[in-house]
Design a protein around this motif. Structure first.
Motif, short mmCIF file in Angstrom:
data_model
loop_
_atom_site.label_atom_id
_atom_site.label_comp_id
_atom_site.label_asym_id
_atom_site.label_seq_id
_atom_site.Cartn_x
_atom_site.Cartn_y
_atom_site.Cartn_z
N THR A 111 0.88 -1.16 0.00
CA THR A 111 0.00 0.00 0.00
C THR A 111 0.91 1.21 0.00
O THR A 111 1.55 1.52 1.02
N ASP A 112 1.02 1.88 -1.14
CA ASP A 112 2.07 2.89 -1.26
C ASP A 112 1.69 4.05 -2.17
O ASP A 112 0.64 4.04 -2.82
N VAL A 113 2.59 5.03 -2.21
CA VAL A 113 2.51 6.14 -3.15
C VAL A 113 3.90 6.33 -3.73
O VAL A 113 4.87 6.50 -2.98
N PRO A 114 4.06 6.30 -5.06
CA PRO A 114 5.37 6.52 -5.67
C PRO A 114 5.85 7.94 -5.40
O PRO A 114 5.08 8.90 -5.51
N VAL A 115 7.13 8.10 -5.08
CA VAL A 115 7.68 9.43 -4.82
C VAL A 115 7.59 10.30 -6.07
O VAL A 115 7.47 11.54 -5.97
N LEU A 116 7.63 9.69 -7.25
CA LEU A 116 7.51 10.47 -8.48
C LEU A 116 6.16 11.18 -8.58
O LEU A 116 6.00 12.09 -9.39
N LYS A 117 5.18 10.77 -7.78
CA LYS A 117 3.88 11.43 -7.76
C LYS A 117 3.79 12.50 -6.67
O LYS A 117 2.75 13.13 -6.50
N LEU A 118 4.88 12.67 -5.92
CA LEU A 118 4.90 13.63 -4.81
C LEU A 118 5.92 14.70 -5.11
O LEU A 118 7.11 14.54 -4.84
N SER A 119 5.48 15.82 -5.65
CA SER A 119 6.42 16.82 -6.17
C SER A 119 7.33 17.41 -5.09
O SER A 119 8.54 17.57 -5.31
N ARG A 120 6.77 17.73 -3.93
CA ARG A 120 7.60 18.33 -2.87
C ARG A 120 8.59 17.30 -2.32
O ARG A 120 9.76 17.62 -2.08
N THR A 121 8.11 16.09 -2.12
CA THR A 121 9.00 15.03 -1.60
C THR A 121 10.09 14.70 -2.61
O THR A 121 11.26 14.51 -2.24
N LEU A 122 9.75 14.64 -3.89
CA LEU A 122 10.75 14.34 -4.92
C LEU A 122 11.85 15.39 -4.94
O LEU A 122 13.04 15.05 -5.03
N ALA A 123 11.46 16.66 -4.84
CA ALA A 123 12.47 17.73 -4.83
C ALA A 123 13.40 17.59 -3.63
O ALA A 123 14.62 17.73 -3.75
N TRP A 124 12.84 17.28 -2.46
CA TRP A 124 13.65 17.09 -1.25
C TRP A 124 14.56 15.87 -1.38
O TRP A 124 15.74 15.92 -1.00
N VAL A 125 14.05 14.80 -1.96
CA VAL A 125 14.85 13.59 -2.15
C VAL A 125 16.08 13.88 -3.01
O VAL A 125 17.21 13.50 -2.66
N LYS A 126 15.88 14.56 -4.13
CA LYS A 126 16.98 14.83 -5.06
C LYS A 126 17.94 15.90 -4.54
O LYS A 126 19.15 15.82 -4.76
N ASP A 127 17.40 16.89 -3.84
CA ASP A 127 18.22 18.02 -3.40
C ASP A 127 18.94 17.75 -2.07
O ASP A 127 19.99 18.35 -1.81
N SER A 128 18.36 16.88 -1.23
CA SER A 128 18.90 16.73 0.12
C SER A 128 19.07 15.28 0.56
O SER A 128 20.16 14.86 0.93
N LEU A 129 17.99 14.50 0.55
CA LEU A 129 18.05 13.15 1.12
C LEU A 129 19.13 12.29 0.46
O LEU A 129 19.96 11.69 1.16
N LEU A 130 19.13 12.23 -0.87
CA LEU A 130 20.10 11.36 -1.55
C LEU A 130 21.54 11.86 -1.43
O LEU A 130 22.41 11.12 -0.98
N PRO A 131 21.84 13.11 -1.82
CA PRO A 131 23.24 13.54 -1.80
C PRO A 131 23.83 13.72 -0.41
O PRO A 131 25.03 13.51 -0.21
N ASP A 132 23.01 14.10 0.57
CA ASP A 132 23.53 14.47 1.88
C ASP A 132 23.34 13.38 2.95
O ASP A 132 24.03 13.41 3.98
N VAL A 133 22.42 12.46 2.72
CA VAL A 133 22.10 11.48 3.76
C VAL A 133 22.19 10.03 3.25
O VAL A 133 23.03 9.25 3.70
N ALA A 134 21.32 9.67 2.33
CA ALA A 134 21.19 8.27 1.95
C ALA A 134 22.41 7.75 1.19
O ALA A 134 22.94 6.67 1.52
N TYR A 135 22.85 8.45 0.16
CA TYR A 135 24.01 7.97 -0.59
C TYR A 135 25.28 7.92 0.26
O TYR A 135 26.03 6.94 0.20
N PRO A 136 25.57 8.94 1.10
CA PRO A 136 26.72 8.82 2.00
C PRO A 136 26.59 7.64 2.96
O PRO A 136 27.59 6.96 3.26
N PHE A 137 25.37 7.38 3.43
CA PHE A 137 25.15 6.24 4.32
C PHE A 137 25.49 4.94 3.60
O PHE A 137 26.19 4.07 4.14
N LEU A 138 25.00 4.79 2.37
CA LEU A 138 25.29 3.58 1.59
C LEU A 138 26.78 3.46 1.29
O LEU A 138 27.35 2.36 1.32
N ALA A 139 27.42 4.59 0.98
CA ALA A 139 28.85 4.57 0.67
C ALA A 139 29.68 4.10 1.85
O ALA A 139 30.66 3.37 1.70
#
Length: 281
Positions: A111-139
């Motif tokens: 039971t979900d909602v794709p992030v691509l359908k959430l404009s504000r969340t998508l912008a935050w994911v690309k601008d902040s979550l991935l480069p500053d949090v998630a990708y460094p965590f994975l690295a």
């Protein structure tokens, strides 16, 4: 039969076909920030220092390097405000659209909602979550095995809602069709009972005293914490018995140049996971 994005990319690369850029590709500024983090890790300037708790030992394909196949953040990495904003946008959209989606994933639907359908969340994911949090965590967590720490690529991201009163309460054990998966806990543990991410191997493993692994093999995340793991591990959404649980889920592979490695690593972990299960049979 159905194939995963990782397998599809490997086939395309081997055939010399172009692979489209991810819709979650980082902007220039975010990419530069992430590359700076990767450079520090490569130079040994940014060790984990208790950044995460690791579970289930694993090795690189050549067996030269070892680490953990599950990484659980030791502190919240996403703020409460950011978590609340994601939930708010999801509920706002589902009220307008008549409900949450339930059939996007054929074999193990959520039971979900794709992030691509959430404009504000998508912008935050690309601008902040991935480069500053998630990708460094994975690295940091999986740098012992990946051929390039800066080559992560999102193939799908969505917000999942577990509702004990009216909706999905759990997700059966399965493997994801990517290389790594991660989820972010979006609400407090006090908002529901039960829940967490179940790992088949953890249910039968001896874990260190004081770890956050429950006796049933599940890991429960406080709000804002990240849980990442090899997608090839058998895992599932442990049932909640009351309340509502929200998580942000992402499936991660590597850039197309590493597609063959990604496929081989997935099979490497899947086979070892199955051997562990057979040894207990």
């Amino acid at each position: 039969g159905e194939i995963s994005p990782t397998e599809a990319e490997a086939i395309a690369v081997n055939l010399g076909l172009p692979v489209p850029e991810s819709l979650f590709a980082l902007g220039l500024e975010g990419l530069v920030r992430f590359q700076q983090v990767v450079a520090k890790i490569d130079d040994g300037e940014d060790a984990d220092n208790g950044f995460f708790e690791g579970y289930l030992p694993g090795t690189s394909l050549d067996g030269q390097y070892a680490g953990s196949l599950i990484a659980h953040s030791g502190a919240p990495l996403v703020s409460a405000t950011e978590c609340d904003a994601v939930i708010a946008e999801c509920e706002e959209r589902t009220q307008k659209m008549g409900g949450w989606t339930t059939q996007r994933h054929e074999n193990y639907p959520t039971t979900d909602v794709p992030v691509l359908k959430l404009s504000r969340t998508l912008a935050w994911v690309k601008d902040s979550l991935l480069p500053d949090v998630a990708y460094p965590f994975l690295a940091k967590a999986f740098g012992f095995v990946v051929p390039a720490r800066g080559a992560f690529r999102i193939v799908d991201m969505f917000v999942v809602k577990y509702d004990a009163a009216a909706g999905q309460r759990m997700l059966k054990p399965h493997r994801d069709g990517s290389v790594f998966s991660f989820n972010v806990a979006l609400n407090d543990l006090e908002a529901y009972e039960g829940g967490g991410t179940y790992f088949r191997q953890l249910e039968h493993s001896v874990v260190p005293s004081g770890s956050r692994v429950e006796g049933d093999g599940s890991l429960r995340s406080p709000k804002g914490h990240i849980l990442a793991h090899s997608s090839a591990l058998m895992h599932g959404g442990h049932p909640i018995t009351s309340g509502v649980r929200y998580i942000l889920v992402a499936f991660v592979t590597l850039e197309p140049a590493h597609a063959t490695w990604a496929y081989k690593f997935y099979e490497h972990i899947r086979e070892s996971d199955e051997l562990c299960e057979e040894s207990r049979a």
